[in-house]
Write a protein that holds these residues in place. Structure first.
Motif, PDB file in Angstrom:
ATOM      1  N   LEU A  74       0.851  -1.179   0.000  1.00 54.46           N
ATOM      2  CA  LEU A  74       0.000   0.000   0.000  1.00 54.46           C
ATOM      3  C   LEU A  74       0.888   1.230   0.000  1.00 54.46           C
ATOM      4  N   ARG A  75       0.384   2.317  -0.533  1.00 53.27           N
ATOM      5  CA  ARG A  75       1.066   3.591  -0.422  1.00 53.27           C
ATOM      6  C   ARG A  75       0.147   4.592   0.252  1.00 53.27           C
ATOM      7  N   LEU A  76       0.594   5.118   1.379  1.00 54.58           N
ATOM      8  CA  LEU A  76      -0.143   6.142   2.088  1.00 54.58           C
ATOM      9  C   LEU A  76       0.333   7.520   1.653  1.00 54.58           C
ATOM     10  N   SER A  77      -0.585   8.461   1.647  1.00 54.43           N
ATOM     11  CA  SER A  77      -0.261   9.840   1.316  1.00 54.43           C
ATOM     12  C   SER A  77      -0.716  10.753   2.432  1.00 54.43           C
ATOM     13  N   CYS A  78      -0.001  11.836   2.633  1.00 61.79           N
ATOM     14  CA  CYS A  78      -0.351  12.841   3.617  1.00 61.79           C
ATOM     15  C   CYS A  78      -0.220  14.203   2.965  1.00 61.79           C
ATOM     16  N   ALA A  79      -1.341  14.848   2.754  1.00 65.16           N
ATOM     17  CA  ALA A  79      -1.356  16.171   2.153  1.00 65.16           C
ATOM     18  C   ALA A  79      -1.316  17.223   3.246  1.00 65.16           C
ATOM     19  N   ALA A  80      -0.382  18.149   3.137  1.00 66.16           N
ATOM     20  CA  ALA A  80      -0.185  19.184   4.137  1.00 66.16           C
ATOM     21  C   ALA A  80      -0.573  20.544   3.583  1.00 66.16           C
ATOM     22  N   SER A  81      -1.140  21.359   4.448  1.00 64.76           N
ATOM     23  CA  SER A  81      -1.458  22.732   4.084  1.00 64.76           C
ATOM     24  C   SER A  81      -1.308  23.615   5.310  1.00 64.76           C
ATOM     25  N   ASN A  87      13.004  14.796   7.319  1.00 62.99           N
ATOM     26  CA  ASN A  87      13.128  16.231   7.493  1.00 62.99           C
ATOM     27  C   ASN A  87      12.479  16.956   6.319  1.00 62.99           C
ATOM     28  N   TRP A  88      12.379  18.276   6.444  1.00 58.89           N
ATOM     29  CA  TRP A  88      11.609  19.034   5.464  1.00 58.89           C
ATOM     30  C   TRP A  88      12.153  18.885   4.047  1.00 58.89           C
ATOM     31  N   SER A  89      13.466  18.888   3.912  1.00 58.08           N
ATOM     32  CA  SER A  89      14.070  18.785   2.588  1.00 58.08           C
ATOM     33  C   SER A  89      14.036  17.364   2.037  1.00 58.08           C
ATOM     34  N   GLY A  90      13.812  16.384   2.901  1.00 59.61           N
ATOM     35  CA  GLY A  90      13.848  14.997   2.484  1.00 59.61           C
ATOM     36  C   GLY A  90      15.233  14.386   2.488  1.00 59.61           C
ATOM     37  N   ASP A 140       7.190  15.162  -1.432  1.00 56.17           N
ATOM     38  CA  ASP A 140       7.250  16.005  -2.609  1.00 56.17           C
ATOM     39  C   ASP A 140       6.803  17.390  -2.160  1.00 56.17           C
ATOM     40  N   ASN A 141       7.763  18.268  -1.920  1.00 55.07           N
ATOM     41  CA  ASN A 141       7.427  19.587  -1.403  1.00 55.07           C
ATOM     42  C   ASN A 141       6.628  20.422  -2.394  1.00 55.07           C
ATOM     43  N   ALA A 142       6.840  20.188  -3.679  1.00 56.09           N
ATOM     44  CA  ALA A 142       6.074  20.911  -4.684  1.00 56.09           C
ATOM     45  C   ALA A 142       4.592  20.590  -4.585  1.00 56.09           C
ATOM     46  N   LYS A 143       4.274  19.374  -4.142  1.00 50.43           N
ATOM     47  CA  LYS A 143       2.890  18.951  -3.980  1.00 50.43           C
ATOM     48  C   LYS A 143       2.425  19.025  -2.525  1.00 50.43           C
ATOM     49  N   ASN A 144       3.321  19.432  -1.634  1.00 52.15           N
ATOM     50  CA  ASN A 144       3.013  19.485  -0.200  1.00 52.15           C
ATOM     51  C   ASN A 144       2.466  18.154   0.302  1.00 52.15           C
ATOM     52  N   THR A 145       3.119  17.088  -0.109  1.00 51.34           N
ATOM     53  CA  THR A 145       2.634  15.752   0.192  1.00 51.34           C
ATOM     54  C   THR A 145       3.772  14.851   0.644  1.00 51.34           C
ATOM     55  N   MET A 146       3.503  14.056   1.666  1.00 52.02           N
ATOM     56  CA  MET A 146       4.420  13.042   2.156  1.00 52.02           C
ATOM     57  C   MET A 146       3.821  11.675   1.861  1.00 52.02           C
ATOM     58  N   TYR A 147       4.694  10.694   1.632  1.00 51.59           N
ATOM     59  CA  TYR A 147       4.244   9.358   1.277  1.00 51.59           C
ATOM     60  C   TYR A 147       4.887   8.310   2.174  1.00 51.59           C
ATOM     61  N   LEU A 148       4.204   7.201   2.308  1.00 55.18           N
ATOM     62  CA  LEU A 148       4.776   6.025   2.939  1.00 55.18           C
ATOM     63  C   LEU A 148       4.463   4.829   2.054  1.00 55.18           C
TER      64      LEU A 148
END
Length: 116
Positions: free
Chosen positions: A18-25, A52-55, A73-81
């Motif tokens: 599975l791939r989890l996503s986390c959208a940040a705003s 970290n923020w830069s990855g 992906d900072n351009a998308k403001n999204t983190m993945y697992l």
């Protein structure tokens, strides 16, 4: 103020992925780290991985090393697992979180259930 929304959970057989996503705003800071936590019923909430923020730097719990990969992906403001080779013991409610010195902000959680 930061808002986090997880998605991508579901039911999967042992050995699956599975791939989890986390959208940040909101007001995310450049020094904020982001991470994934999980909690099963009756169990303590535990860290899964963080970045970290830069990855450029990551951490993984021993239980998921070699199976899970955290990225963002900072351009998308999204983190993945990305979760591979899932095991029944991975079953939990998965949360994303963000913070500076502490984990200040949390998503609502997404359920991952792994059947044997």
């Amino acid at each position: 103020q930061v808002q986090l929304v997880e998605s991508g959970g579901g039911l999967v057989q042992a050995g699956g992925s599975l791939r989890l996503s986390c959208a940040a705003s909101g007001r995310t800071g450049s020094a904020y780290r982001m991470g994934w936590f999980r909690q099963a019923p009756g169990k303590e909430r535990a860290v899964v991985a963080f970045i970290n923020w830069s990855g450029s730097s990551t951490y993984y719990a021993d239980s998921v090393k070699g199976r899970f990969t955290i990225s963002k992906d900072n351009a998308k403001n999204t983190m993945y697992l990305q979760m591979n080779s899932l095991k029944p013991e991975d079953t939990a409610l998965y949360y994303c979180a963000a913070g500076l010195s502490i984990w200040d902000y949390w998503g609502q959680g997404t359920q991952v259930t792994v059947s044997s």
